[in-house]
Design an enzyme around this catalytic site. Structure first.
Site, PDB file in Angstrom:
ATOM      1  N   LYS A  95      -1.004 -18.906   7.713  1.00 56.19           N
ATOM      2  CA  LYS A  95      -1.913 -19.193   8.813  1.00 56.19           C
ATOM      3  C   LYS A  95      -2.252 -17.878   9.528  1.00 56.19           C
ATOM      4  O   LYS A  95      -1.508 -16.905   9.427  1.00 56.19           O
ATOM      5  CB  LYS A  95      -1.275 -20.210   9.774  1.00 56.19           C
ATOM      6  CG  LYS A  95      -0.003 -19.717  10.483  1.00 56.19           C
ATOM      7  CD  LYS A  95      -0.304 -19.005  11.783  1.00 56.19           C
ATOM      8  CE  LYS A  95       0.940 -18.469  12.444  1.00 56.19           C
ATOM      9  NZ  LYS A  95       0.642 -17.664  13.635  1.00 56.19           N
TER      10      LYS A  95
ATOM     11  N   ARG B 275       0.814  -1.217   0.000  1.00 57.57           N
ATOM     12  CA  ARG B 275       0.000   0.000   0.000  1.00 57.57           C
ATOM     13  C   ARG B 275       0.843   1.261   0.000  1.00 57.57           C
ATOM     14  O   ARG B 275       0.352   2.340  -0.305  1.00 57.57           O
ATOM     15  CB  ARG B 275      -0.905   0.009   1.235  1.00 57.57           C
ATOM     16  CG  ARG B 275      -1.965  -1.091   1.236  1.00 57.57           C
ATOM     17  CD  ARG B 275      -2.799  -1.069   2.500  1.00 57.57           C
ATOM     18  NE  ARG B 275      -1.975  -1.307   3.693  1.00 57.57           N
ATOM     19  CZ  ARG B 275      -2.462  -1.311   4.936  1.00 57.57           C
ATOM     20  NH1 ARG B 275      -3.735  -1.077   5.151  1.00 57.57           N
ATOM     21  NH2 ARG B 275      -1.667  -1.550   5.960  1.00 57.57           N
TER      22      ARG B 275
ATOM     23  N   ASP C 285      -4.115  -2.043  -4.577  1.00 60.38           N
ATOM     24  CA  ASP C 285      -5.137  -2.571  -3.674  1.00 60.38           C
ATOM     25  C   ASP C 285      -5.287  -4.051  -4.001  1.00 60.38           C
ATOM     26  O   ASP C 285      -5.734  -4.418  -5.101  1.00 60.38           O
ATOM     27  CB  ASP C 285      -6.450  -1.829  -3.902  1.00 60.38           C
ATOM     28  CG  ASP C 285      -7.596  -2.356  -3.036  1.00 60.38           C
ATOM     29  OD1 ASP C 285      -7.418  -3.382  -2.356  1.00 60.38           O
ATOM     30  OD2 ASP C 285      -8.683  -1.742  -3.075  1.00 60.38           O
ATOM     31  N   VAL C 286      -4.934  -4.929  -3.055  1.00 58.57           N
ATOM     32  CA  VAL C 286      -4.907  -6.370  -3.344  1.00 58.57           C
ATOM     33  C   VAL C 286      -6.296  -6.972  -3.472  1.00 58.57           C
ATOM     34  O   VAL C 286      -6.426  -8.142  -3.814  1.00 58.57           O
ATOM     35  CB  VAL C 286      -4.100  -7.136  -2.270  1.00 58.57           C
ATOM     36  CG1 VAL C 286      -2.651  -6.678  -2.254  1.00 58.57           C
ATOM     37  CG2 VAL C 286      -4.743  -6.992  -0.895  1.00 58.57           C
TER      38      VAL C 286
ATOM     39  N   HIS D 161      -0.118 -24.533  14.476  1.00 56.27           N
ATOM     40  CA  HIS D 161       1.230 -25.061  14.683  1.00 56.27           C
ATOM     41  C   HIS D 161       1.249 -26.330  15.543  1.00 56.27           C
ATOM     42  O   HIS D 161       1.804 -27.362  15.154  1.00 56.27           O
ATOM     43  CB  HIS D 161       2.116 -24.010  15.353  1.00 56.27           C
ATOM     44  CG  HIS D 161       2.368 -22.793  14.524  1.00 56.27           C
ATOM     45  ND1 HIS D 161       2.535 -22.831  13.162  1.00 56.27           N
ATOM     46  CD2 HIS D 161       2.513 -21.492  14.868  1.00 56.27           C
ATOM     47  CE1 HIS D 161       2.771 -21.618  12.698  1.00 56.27           C
ATOM     48  NE2 HIS D 161       2.754 -20.789  13.718  1.00 56.27           N
TER      49      HIS D 161
ATOM     50  N   LYS E 183       3.247 -16.631  26.339  1.00 56.03           N
ATOM     51  CA  LYS E 183       4.189 -15.537  26.118  1.00 56.03           C
ATOM     52  C   LYS E 183       4.629 -14.950  27.451  1.00 56.03           C
ATOM     53  O   LYS E 183       3.967 -15.106  28.478  1.00 56.03           O
ATOM     54  CB  LYS E 183       3.536 -14.433  25.263  1.00 56.03           C
ATOM     55  CG  LYS E 183       3.432 -14.775  23.791  1.00 56.03           C
ATOM     56  CD  LYS E 183       2.982 -13.569  22.991  1.00 56.03           C
ATOM     57  CE  LYS E 183       3.123 -13.816  21.510  1.00 56.03           C
ATOM     58  NZ  LYS E 183       4.523 -14.018  21.095  1.00 56.03           N
TER      59      LYS E 183
END
Length: 449
Positions: free
Chosen positions: A134, A43, A84-85, A226, A322
């Protein structure tokens, strides 16, 4: 072999930290050459030179082991296009149409459907592949709809749902150790194995990723994809070959055998928590960009059982967190105790454990022996460090994509079955049937129950 890579969302962290270094490793190993090129789509209002300067800086930072000349080769091969995808006309203008491409969606899952639709409308040359990161969708419903969208437009063999965990050297070594050794395969079952711990604990906290992480959480970010993939490799029946059909058929068998969790089961067999302030780290809810009303977990744990002949009575514990005290990233296979202890006196033997360290890579077998007296038990450890991988995980994945080998990608039904496993957990958590616990940052996580 595909010679053109198009990265959609190319100015993000995924490209900087993983895809560019992977391309550098592929160039260094001779897997791609001067004929290879890639188009970076983003972008930002950048020129080719601006992107190349950014890419050179990222390679210097994240791939210093790649020779400077090979880094320059990757930078020179790049061109940049602002687009713009989700706009077919915009993608028509940036896609090469005279040869097949690998279109890599380094994008948020929420815009996968619009981007896939735009890519198809823009037209990709025969033999092109679509690569999706993912998590594959954000729910079981999303995964089913996205699979239908893809199947209406592209053959399944041209769709790569990638998970870099499957390309980690020690993960692949797990298959080798398990399947190529007669001493292990006969006892690789519930009769001899009590539990398997699949753990990805990190000392790192949020590290500026609130924009992604706060809308996902530990369960979707790590366990749903995962760690369930690691479960498949540990628990599957021996495949006829490591070809894509045989390997993925056996993986899907494992996911289908996971005993469904009722809401009551989820309340008893899962945990969620988030870190509070500690060790110089602010509480998760105080991290920049976090919305406390999201109730996002930074720690998740599931205890699963498989309903099949191989694994009666074995518990599979999947855990991630975490801001913990130490990194612990491993698959630990815990064998049952011996049925009889012939030694005199009050002696015990620690049950055997086979550990596959993921980062750093290692394999160790923990046994029990005796001292020179012969009647005092002592622990013994047999350890090995695998040969360094010739490619980083993303390098291996990209090489498979370019060669059209889907063995390490996730098939459509596999993606849906992974969501089926965790959907009852998500439902139980949404109903607050599982309390949100807290643990101090820098600790070992929530207190044991």
């Amino acid at each position: 072999m595909i010679q053109q890579l198009v990265i959609l969302g190319a100015t993000g962290d995924l490209t900087a930290r993983y895809l560019l270094p992977a391309l550098g490793a592929l160039r260094t190993a001779g897997h791609i050459d001067e004929r290879f090129g890639f188009t970076a789509v983003g972008r930002e209002d950048w020129t080719d030179d601006a992107f190349r300067a950014w890419a050179a800086d990222q390679l210097d930072r994240h791939a210093p082991d790649v020779p400077a000349e090979r880094r320059r080769d990757i930078v020179t091969a790049a061109r940049y296009r602002k687009a713009d995808v989700t706009d077919p006309d915009a993608l028509t203008a940036v896609l090469p149409h005279d040869q097949p491409v690998a279109a890599y969606l380094a994008l948020p899952p929420s815009i996968f459907p619009a981007t896939v639709t735009a890519l198809y409308a823009a037209g990709t040359a025969t033999g092109s592949t679509i690569v999706l990161e993912k998590p594959f969708g954000e729910s079981l419903h999303d995964a089913i709809e996205l699979n239908q969208l893809l199947s209406d437009r592209y053959p399944e063999q041209n769709v790569f749902r990638v998970d870099h965990f499957l390309a980690m050297a020690t993960v692949l070594n797990l298959l080798g150790v398990r399947l190529a050794n007669r001493v292990l395969e006969p006892i690789w079952n519930g009769t001899h194995i009590e539990r398997v711990d699949i753990v990805w604990d990190e000392s790192l906290a949020l590290e500026g990723r609130a924009g992604y992480y706060d809308g996902v959480g530990a369960l979707k970010d790590m366990l749903q994809n995962h760690l369930l993939q690691l479960l498949c490799l540990v628990a599957m029946e021996p495949p006829v070959s490591l070809g894509d059909r045989d390997l993925r058929d056996r993986k899907i068998d494992v996911l289908r055998s996971v005993r469904p969790l009722s809401l009551h089961d989820a309340a008893q067999r899962t945990r969620r928590a988030r870190y509070a302030a500690g060790a110089g780290i602010p509480a998760y809810v105080d991290e920049q960009g976090v919305d406390p009303t999201h109730h996002t977990e930074t720690f998740a744990e599931m205890l699963l059982e498989l309903d099949n002949w191989r694994w009666p009575g074995t518990t599979f514990r999947l855990r991630t967190g975490k801001a913990l005290r130490a990194n612990r990233q491993e698959v630990a296979v815990h064998f049952r105790p011996v049925p009889h202890m012939p030694f005199h006196g009050d002696v015990t033997a620690t049950p055997n454990v086979l550990r596959f360290g993921l980062e750093p890579e290692s394999v160790s077998l923990h046994l029990t022996g005796t001292t020179t007296r012969g009647d005092v038990l002592t622990p013994l450890t047999l350890a090995a460090t695998p040969e360094p991988a010739d490619l980083p995980p993303y390098g291996r994945l990209l090489l498979d994509v370019l060669h059209g080998n889907p063995a390490l990608s996730i098939r459509a039904d596999e993606a849906e079955e992974s969501w089926r496993v965790v959907t009852p957990v998500l439902d139980a958590w949404a109903k607050d049937l599982v309390p949100m616990e807290e643990y101090p940052a820098g600790s070992d996580g929530p207190a044991p129950r």
